[in-house]
Design an enzyme around this catalytic site. Structure first.
Site, PDB file in Angstrom:
ATOM      1  CG  PHE A   7       6.078  -3.984  -8.742  1.00  0.00           C
ATOM      2  CD1 PHE A   7       6.127  -5.371  -8.711  1.00  0.00           C
ATOM      3  CD2 PHE A   7       5.366  -3.322  -7.746  1.00  0.00           C
ATOM      4  CE1 PHE A   7       5.479  -6.100  -7.711  1.00  0.00           C
ATOM      5  CE2 PHE A   7       4.720  -4.036  -6.734  1.00  0.00           C
ATOM      6  CZ  PHE A   7       4.774  -5.421  -6.723  1.00  0.00           C
ATOM      7  CG  ASP A   8       7.481   2.478 -13.269  1.00  0.00           C
ATOM      8  OD1 ASP A   8       8.310   2.377 -14.183  1.00  0.00           O
ATOM      9  OD2 ASP A   8       7.402   3.485 -12.530  1.00  0.00           O
TER      10      ASP A   8
END
Lengths: 220, 220
Positions: A7-8
């Site tokens: 995930f960003d």
């Protein structure tokens, strides 16, 4: 097929517009505009610093881009203002579906890969009570460059030791989607605000409105 | 001390807002907003493509960033629209003081160093009747990267064969000013619109409102 989900952080798990409230308290009526100008400049400075080979960490980028933004908007400020507003980045609110989505993505390995400093990321994750979900929180700090430099995405591959296509990379940021797809990940674009696709020569594998929608998609 | 003057093209010699008229004809009342969105996206795409190692030339960047901008603004367009509007970049108007400034900077060597393609640059210079002033027009084409990558500024040093400090680099773009100063040129910021300085850790040697003011400064 997907063995790990990366995930960003900013804009994807955590709502960067959470800082609007802090801006609004100091500059009534201007919170949204300050927040947007600041975020745009923050991104620009990561790209420019990376290209100039003149790295400073994201805490410094955050202060510098805020200073420029307040100057640009002709707003008065002290260094105390800068400290107060940048501190808001340590208490960002996760998007409403985040906990449900993280549960749905398990038992795959879940990681964060972000421009933020290691310290900033650990604090924001801890303040949101999400630390138990992640097997690793990877920061650009050690590399001294920023996304979308392919070296940054390589960090996750090196950590995981699996092939790129088996990594699902998720970001709300169109340019980060392009960068991660260009690198070779399987990519999902969390297009929260109905943006048009960035014209950067690559397409994400999935386009959804929030993280939970994507968790359901790949669980089918 | 200054032996050569190297000019950025877009925004420095040529007014990128000259395209407002062309935009206005196709989208009445929206010319300025389209032009600004397009220019911002154009710059972003050069930085992102350079960082992603996914170069396409500036003609392609120009079309891609216009497509994104029109989509973002929810405006209808055909490929013919894209061709018509990008063609406006070949007929940009030089700023009013350009000819007087170029005369005042002589007999020093005068060069252009730009993100534009060699073809685009030669056409815009010729259409403005300025070709006789320049000993070289240097494009990023051969390098397949964009400013502020230091390799781009090195092009001028390699061409001129003189030390960096004897080169006066002039740009209206704050980020280009930072990039060229970080590289080592003597730098003048043509701050046409009263912008605050970019917070990128370097300062230009000169800050003026137009090119003629700078020509007079270094002639003293």
């Amino acid at each position: 097929m997907i063995e790990a989900v990366v995930f960003d952080a900013y804009g994807t798990l955590f709502d960067v517009n959470s800082v609007i409230d802090a801006c609004e308290q100091l500059y009534p009526g201007k919170g949204t505009f300050i927040s947007q100008t600041w975020r745009q400049k923050q991104l620009e400075y990561t790209w420019l610093r990376a290209l100039m080979n003149r790295f400073v960490d994201f805490e410094a980028i955050n202060r510098d881009s805020l200073r420029f933004s307040l100057n640009k908007l002709k707003l008065e400020f002290s260094e105390d203002t800068i400290e107060k507003l940048t501190a808001a980045y340590l208490n960002l609110t996760p998007y409403p579906e985040v906990v449900d989505a993280l549960n749905a993505f398990q038992p795959r390995q879940l990681l964060i890969l972000s421009n933020g400093t290691s310290k900033m990321l650990h604090i924001v994750v801890e303040n949101a009570g999400l630390e138990s979900y992640f097997t690793a929180i990877l920061s650009v700090d050690a590399l001294k460059t920023y996304k979308p430099n392919p070296q940054v995405y390589q960090l996750a591959v090196t950590k995981l030791g699996i092939s790129k296509e088996k990594v699902l990379f998720l970001s709300s940021n169109g340019w980060d989607v392009a960068g991660s797809k260009s690198f070779g990940f399987t990519v999902g674009w969390i297009n929260r605000t109905g943006n048009p696709i960035e014209e950067l020569g690559v397409q994400p594998d999935y386009q959804v409105q929030d993280l939970l929608e994507l968790a359901h998609l790949i669980s089918r």
